[in-house]
Motif scaffolding. Structure first.
Motif, mmCIF file in Angstrom:
data_model
loop_
_atom_site.group_PDB
_atom_site.id
_atom_site.type_symbol
_atom_site.label_atom_id
_atom_site.label_comp_id
_atom_site.label_asym_id
_atom_site.label_seq_id
_atom_site.Cartn_x
_atom_site.Cartn_y
_atom_site.Cartn_z
ATOM 1 N N LEU A 1 -1.374 0.589 -0.026
ATOM 2 C CA LEU A 1 -1.162 -0.498 0.925
ATOM 3 C C LEU A 1 -2.352 -1.454 0.923
ATOM 4 O O LEU A 1 -3.501 -1.025 1.021
ATOM 5 N N GLY A 2 -2.063 -2.739 0.804
ATOM 6 C CA GLY A 2 -3.122 -3.733 0.729
ATOM 7 C C GLY A 2 -3.538 -4.060 -0.685
ATOM 8 O O GLY A 2 -4.266 -5.024 -0.911
ATOM 9 N N GLU B 1 2.737 -3.896 1.038
ATOM 10 C CA GLU B 1 2.636 -3.730 2.483
ATOM 11 C C GLU B 1 3.737 -2.788 2.951
ATOM 12 O O GLU B 1 4.580 -2.362 2.166
#
Length: 236
Positions: A48-49, A67
């Protein structure tokens, strides 16, 4: 998980059940080789990210930020150029696409497009039926056949990956309908995502895998450069 029906009449859409397919309707018997489970959320390509950077068609760079949908727990791959979102389960079943910000459903697959079906093994075949909903046309029922016909090493600018090669042939789910569209993609268990894809002769090849820390550092550098440029203009 459910999504609202697509209808030009809001009242009708609220009352009517959306067209939905049967999901996976056939899976071949397991082979003798190793079976690979669905990727963990911690997989390098799904951090994530982080971002996955692809070269599309040989001349365009496409970056996808990873995300999560906070309400449904779904995986969102956001095109950083257009803002378009591709939405998946953590098993990588594709459930639809949204406009920038997720405000307008662009496409919904009911129940989903299982373009990867785990556990995955060499020689596996599966067939699925699902409905495609889009505000721009009536919903249609699709039947799609998938075949993982082998494994091979795939060299990309991001590195070399041991991949499953998978064919996808899609057409209308009606008697006599022909499979009109075929795509081919290479899935890397190590990365947890595809590293190459061919759709209608257009290629998508992995260029780089950026960690959340690398994405954050790059964003900070862009801000610093913009601030320095603004300061320079002010002094001038």
């Amino acid at each position: 998980m459910t999504f609202g029906a697509c209808s030009s009449n809001p009242d009708e859409g609220e009352l009517a059940e959306p067209l939905q397919g049967a999901g996976v309707i056939y899976v071949s018997e397991p082979g003798r080789g190793a079976q690979f489970p669905a990727p963990e959320p911690s997989a390098r390509g799904l951090a994530l990210g982080g971002e996955l950077v692809f070269r599309r068609g040989g001349d365009r760079i496409a970056r996808f930020r990873i995300e999560q949908n906070p309400e449904l727990g779904l995986l969102r791959l956001i095109d950083t150029d257009t803002g378009m979102e591709s939405i998946h389960t953590w098993n990588l079943d594709e459930v639809g696409r949204d406009s920038p910000g997720g405000e307008i459903p662009v496409l919904r697959y009911l129940p989903a497009d299982p373009w990867l079906h785990f556990p995955l093994w060499e020689g596996k075949q599966w067939t699925a039926e699902f409905a495609s909903h889009s505000p721009r046309r009536p919903p249609i029922m699709l039947q799609v056949e998938y075949h993982c016909d082998g494994r091979e090493m795939v060299a990309t600018p991001a590195g070399e990956f041991d991949c499953f090669r998978i064919w996808r042939a899609a057409g209308l789910a009606q008697e006599g309908a022909e499979r009109r569209r075929t795509s081919l993609y290479w899935y890397s268990p190590e990365l947890g995502f595809i590293v190459r894809r061919l759709d209608d002769s257009e290629s998508l090849v992995l260029e780089a895998v950026l960690s959340p820390e690398q994405v954050a550092a790059e964003a900070a550098r862009v801000v610093e450069e913009a601030a320095a440029a603004e300061a320079g203009e002010t002094e001038g």
